[in-house]
Design a protein around this motif. Structure first.
Motif, PDB file in Angstrom:
ATOM      1  N   ILE A  31     -14.360 -16.723 -40.510  1.00 20.00           N
ATOM      2  CA  ILE A  31     -13.270 -16.257 -39.654  1.00 20.00           C
ATOM      3  C   ILE A  31     -11.989 -16.943 -40.097  1.00 20.00           C
ATOM      4  CG2 ILE A  31     -12.323 -16.222 -37.315  1.00 20.00           C
ATOM      5  CD1 ILE A  31     -15.148 -16.073 -36.238  1.00 20.00           C
ATOM      6  N   LEU A  32     -10.982 -16.132 -40.373  1.00 20.54           N
ATOM      7  CA  LEU A  32      -9.662 -16.605 -40.779  1.00 20.54           C
ATOM      8  C   LEU A  32      -8.685 -16.364 -39.640  1.00 20.54           C
ATOM      9  CD1 LEU A  32      -7.932 -17.460 -43.448  1.00 20.54           C
ATOM     10  CD2 LEU A  32      -7.339 -15.035 -43.504  1.00 20.54           C
ATOM     11  N   ASP A  33      -7.944 -17.381 -39.234  1.00 22.70           N
ATOM     12  CA  ASP A  33      -6.970 -17.213 -38.161  1.00 22.70           C
ATOM     13  C   ASP A  33      -5.797 -18.154 -38.400  1.00 22.70           C
ATOM     14  OD1 ASP A  33      -5.624 -17.335 -35.476  1.00 22.70           O
ATOM     15  OD2 ASP A  33      -7.296 -16.026 -34.932  1.00 22.70           O
ATOM     16  N   LYS A  34      -4.583 -17.642 -38.202  1.00 25.31           N
ATOM     17  CA  LYS A  34      -3.396 -18.459 -38.436  1.00 25.31           C
ATOM     18  C   LYS A  34      -3.228 -19.551 -37.392  1.00 25.31           C
ATOM     19  CE  LYS A  34      -0.305 -15.259 -36.000  1.00 25.31           C
ATOM     20  NZ  LYS A  34       0.880 -14.358 -36.132  1.00 25.31           N
ATOM     21  N   ALA A  35      -3.893 -19.404 -36.249  1.00 23.82           N
ATOM     22  CA  ALA A  35      -3.809 -20.404 -35.189  1.00 23.82           C
ATOM     23  C   ALA A  35      -4.930 -21.426 -35.323  1.00 23.82           C
ATOM     24  CB  ALA A  35      -3.882 -19.737 -33.817  1.00 23.82           C
ATOM     25  N   ARG A  36      -4.716 -22.567 -34.698  1.00 22.58           N
ATOM     26  CA  ARG A  36      -5.770 -23.567 -34.565  1.00 22.58           C
ATOM     27  C   ARG A  36      -6.268 -23.531 -33.122  1.00 22.58           C
ATOM     28  NH1 ARG A  36      -6.174 -26.709 -38.984  1.00 22.58           N
ATOM     29  NH2 ARG A  36      -4.396 -26.781 -40.421  1.00 22.58           N
ATOM     30  N   PHE A  37      -7.574 -23.471 -32.969  1.00 23.48           N
ATOM     31  CA  PHE A  37      -8.167 -23.345 -31.634  1.00 23.48           C
ATOM     32  C   PHE A  37      -8.539 -24.716 -31.093  1.00 23.48           C
ATOM     33  CE2 PHE A  37      -8.148 -19.188 -33.153  1.00 23.48           C
ATOM     34  CZ  PHE A  37      -8.575 -18.279 -32.201  1.00 23.48           C
ATOM     35  N   PRO A  38      -8.480 -24.889 -29.773  1.00 25.83           N
ATOM     36  CA  PRO A  38      -8.044 -23.917 -28.759  1.00 25.83           C
ATOM     37  C   PRO A  38      -6.551 -23.664 -28.834  1.00 25.83           C
ATOM     38  CG  PRO A  38      -8.443 -26.047 -27.762  1.00 25.83           C
ATOM     39  CD  PRO A  38      -8.901 -26.163 -29.176  1.00 25.83           C
ATOM     40  N   ARG A  39      -6.168 -22.420 -28.569  1.00 23.23           N
ATOM     41  CA  ARG A  39      -4.762 -22.049 -28.602  1.00 23.23           C
ATOM     42  C   ARG A  39      -4.427 -21.217 -27.378  1.00 23.23           C
ATOM     43  NH1 ARG A  39      -6.882 -17.491 -28.256  1.00 23.23           N
ATOM     44  NH2 ARG A  39      -6.955 -15.870 -29.859  1.00 23.23           N
ATOM     45  N   ASP A  40      -3.158 -21.256 -26.989  1.00 23.33           N
ATOM     46  CA  ASP A  40      -2.710 -20.457 -25.849  1.00 23.33           C
ATOM     47  C   ASP A  40      -2.708 -18.989 -26.236  1.00 23.33           C
ATOM     48  OD1 ASP A  40      -2.306 -22.603 -24.139  1.00 23.33           O
ATOM     49  OD2 ASP A  40      -0.277 -22.950 -24.899  1.00 23.33           O
ATOM     50  N   LYS A  41      -3.070 -18.145 -25.290  1.00 30.08           N
ATOM     51  CA  LYS A  41      -3.081 -16.701 -25.506  1.00 30.08           C
ATOM     52  C   LYS A  41      -2.575 -16.033 -24.243  1.00 30.08           C
ATOM     53  CE  LYS A  41      -4.131 -12.597 -27.110  1.00 30.08           C
ATOM     54  NZ  LYS A  41      -3.370 -11.980 -28.209  1.00 30.08           N
ATOM     55  N   VAL A  42      -1.477 -15.294 -24.365  1.00 26.92           N
ATOM     56  CA  VAL A  42      -0.935 -14.632 -23.180  1.00 26.92           C
ATOM     57  C   VAL A  42      -1.856 -13.486 -22.781  1.00 26.92           C
ATOM     58  CG1 VAL A  42       1.473 -15.263 -23.498  1.00 26.92           C
ATOM     59  CG2 VAL A  42       0.583 -13.304 -24.733  1.00 26.92           C
ATOM     60  N   CYS A  43      -2.314 -13.527 -21.533  1.00 27.15           N
ATOM     61  CA  CYS A  43      -3.258 -12.537 -21.026  1.00 27.15           C
ATOM     62  C   CYS A  43      -3.470 -12.836 -19.555  1.00 27.15           C
ATOM     63  CB  CYS A  43      -4.588 -12.633 -21.773  1.00 27.15           C
ATOM     64  SG  CYS A  43      -5.878 -11.504 -21.190  1.00 27.15           S
ATOM     65  N   CYS A  99      -7.437 -19.657 -23.384  1.00 28.39           N
ATOM     66  CA  CYS A  99      -7.531 -20.778 -24.312  1.00 28.39           C
ATOM     67  C   CYS A  99      -8.958 -21.325 -24.348  1.00 28.39           C
ATOM     68  CB  CYS A  99      -6.526 -21.868 -23.956  1.00 28.39           C
ATOM     69  SG  CYS A  99      -6.684 -22.526 -22.278  1.00 28.39           S
ATOM     70  N   GLU A 100      -9.650 -21.314 -23.215  1.00 30.27           N
ATOM     71  CA  GLU A 100     -11.026 -21.797 -23.139  1.00 30.27           C
ATOM     72  C   GLU A 100     -12.024 -20.737 -23.598  1.00 30.27           C
ATOM     73  OE1 GLU A 100     -10.331 -24.639 -19.174  1.00 30.27           O
ATOM     74  OE2 GLU A 100     -11.353 -22.708 -19.000  1.00 30.27           O
ATOM     75  N   PHE A 101     -11.849 -19.520 -23.116  1.00 34.28           N
ATOM     76  CA  PHE A 101     -12.785 -18.439 -23.396  1.00 34.28           C
ATOM     77  C   PHE A 101     -12.849 -18.135 -24.889  1.00 34.28           C
ATOM     78  CE2 PHE A 101     -13.696 -13.760 -23.474  1.00 34.28           C
ATOM     79  CZ  PHE A 101     -14.949 -13.796 -22.887  1.00 34.28           C
ATOM     80  N   ASP A 102     -11.699 -17.995 -25.514  1.00 38.42           N
ATOM     81  CA  ASP A 102     -11.664 -17.655 -26.937  1.00 38.42           C
ATOM     82  C   ASP A 102     -12.246 -18.778 -27.792  1.00 38.42           C
ATOM     83  OD1 ASP A 102     -10.310 -15.547 -25.814  1.00 38.42           O
ATOM     84  OD2 ASP A 102      -8.651 -15.583 -27.237  1.00 38.42           O
ATOM     85  N   HIS A 103     -11.929 -20.020 -27.426  1.00 36.12           N
ATOM     86  CA  HIS A 103     -12.456 -21.157 -28.185  1.00 36.12           C
ATOM     87  C   HIS A 103     -13.972 -21.225 -28.066  1.00 36.12           C
ATOM     88  CE1 HIS A 103     -12.490 -25.760 -29.015  1.00 36.12           C
ATOM     89  NE2 HIS A 103     -12.522 -25.088 -30.140  1.00 36.12           N
ATOM     90  N   TYR A 104     -14.479 -20.972 -26.869  1.00 30.48           N
ATOM     91  CA  TYR A 104     -15.930 -20.981 -26.653  1.00 30.48           C
ATOM     92  C   TYR A 104     -16.612 -19.922 -27.524  1.00 30.48           C
ATOM     93  CZ  TYR A 104     -20.378 -20.097 -24.281  1.00 30.48           C
ATOM     94  OH  TYR A 104     -21.712 -19.903 -24.002  1.00 30.48           O
ATOM     95  N   LEU A 105     -16.092 -18.701 -27.524  1.00 30.49           N
ATOM     96  CA  LEU A 105     -16.710 -17.637 -28.312  1.00 30.49           C
ATOM     97  C   LEU A 105     -16.631 -17.930 -29.806  1.00 30.49           C
ATOM     98  CD1 LEU A 105     -15.536 -14.368 -26.505  1.00 30.49           C
ATOM     99  CD2 LEU A 105     -17.689 -15.613 -26.237  1.00 30.49           C
TER     100      LEU A 105
END
Length: 372
Positions: A31-43, A99-105
């Motif tokens: 998985i390639l992502d420009k962000a470092r997790f955990p990261r904020d995500k507007v939602c 930020c928690e949900f995405d990092h967990y997955l």
């Protein structure tokens, strides 16, 4: 040169779900992502029980260290209009922090990760993709959201040329004074619709965190609509008077309105990169998760041959699952009828429960995804 069986560009729910399932099929996934997790995500940040079941989430384990707020009611109405409260005997959704949900997955997927690294270059050599002159893979999965660079490589015209929904929102931890001034219940999200039915605002509490936002079709007038919505919430005494001023924006496409190319030789788009948000509610998490799992099933069945013809089943399964066209929306209703339609829906308890909440937002009529 780093090699993998599949490179997923984007570590959100779509990408992580796809990688998780591909790993179960024995593929080596990065998985390639420009962000470092955990990261904020507007939602706004809530998921239905269907998402919980589809992802096989251990809710007790998840909630032991993260926010998983059971939702058993909704307060709904029109901005500057009346309100109704609809209650359910058990949880019909769960509030989460992205930020928690995405990092967990992402962690649970078991995939290798290259975080803090965006997609900078993309070349096709025979049946392989060369990414950033550093990664070699036969399969590229675009899961980078609305502005996904893989979607751009397939011809998507990112930006104003697409009929996107735009939203502005904020999530912040309330201090003691703000907590005392906020009557919003954590188990009761508040949804307030624009009178033209082209958007809605929300106010959702997750423990000590408060999430406020508004989304509309198109981008004109969004800032003014958001200010008016926040003024309305203050006038009703729903939010503290001193909330942070800096809201964050994002955009997404609705299923049936998006015209993006979904696949080609050795490449697939999933989630918001494919424009799959539900047209009535704008929810993107469930379509993101399901499209990632559908893509993984198609890839596994392809047996390593990822030519466009072998991947066609992905488009067919998306059409079967989500339909090919958006349901009639407010933009197809004459302007003089929109106000009447809005009042009829939001002022009637049966219509609010059965249509607005259970059909549009909870998708109660849609069975669980068949992952076979």
């Amino acid at each position: 040169m780093d090699t993998c069986d599949a490179l997923v560009v984007g570590g959100g729910p779509a990408g992580s779900s796809c990688a998780w399932k591909l790993r179960q099929h024995g593929l080596a996934v990065t998985i390639l992502d420009k962000a470092r997790f955990p990261r904020d995500k507007v939602c706004a940040g809530w998921i239905t029980p269907a998402v919980v079941q589809t992802l096989q989430l251990d809710t007790a384990a998840y909630a032991s260290a993260r926010v998983l707020q059971p939702i058993t009611a909704f307060r709904t109405g029109l901005i500057h209009g009346g309100e109704l409260e609809t209650r359910y005997p058990s949880a019909v959704s769960f509030g989460i922090r992205r930020c928690e949900f995405d990092h967990y997955l992402l962690q649970r997927s078991g995939a290798r990760t290259r975080l803090g690294e965006g997609l900078k270059s993309l070349q096709r050599r025979g049946r392989l993709w060369i990414v950033n002159d550093a990664i070699e893979t036969p399969l590229l999965v675009g899961a980078g959201g609305h502005f996904c660079p893989v979607a751009r490589s397939l011809g998507a015209k990112l930006g104003a040329s697409e009929a996107a929904v735009t939203a502005k929102e904020i999530e912040f931890e309330m201090d003691a004074q703000q907590l005392a001034a906020c009557p919003v219940r954590a188990d009761t999200p508040e949804l307030y619709f624009c009178r033209d039915l082209n958007g809605y605002g929300w106010c959702l509490r997750k423990g000590n965190y408060l999430n406020i936002g508004l989304g509309r079709a198109g981008h004109e007038g969004l800032a003014e609509q958001l200010r008016d919505f926040c003024d309305f919430l203050r006038q009703r005494g729903r939010i503290p008077g001193n909330i942070p001023e800096r809201f964050h924006g994002h955009a997404y496409l609705l299923r049936g309105i998006s015209r993006r190319t979904l696949l080609a030789d050795g490449v697939l788009l999933i989630g918001d990169a494919a424009g799959l948000a539900y047209p009535q509610s704008g929810e993107g998490i469930r379509p993101a998760v399901e499209s990632g799992l559908i893509a993984a099933a198609i890839v596994a069945a392809a047996g390593g041959d990822y030519c466009e013809q072998r991947l066609q089943g992905y488009r067919e399964r998306l059409n079967a699952r989500f339909g090919t066209d958006a349901s009639p929306g407010a933009d197809r209703v004459p302007g003089f009828l929109r106000k009447r339609l809005a009042q009829a829906l939001m002022g009637n308890r049966w219509a609010t429960r059965r249509v607005v909440l259970e059909r549009w937002f909870l998708r109660a009529q849609q069975p669980l995804l068949d992952q076979a």
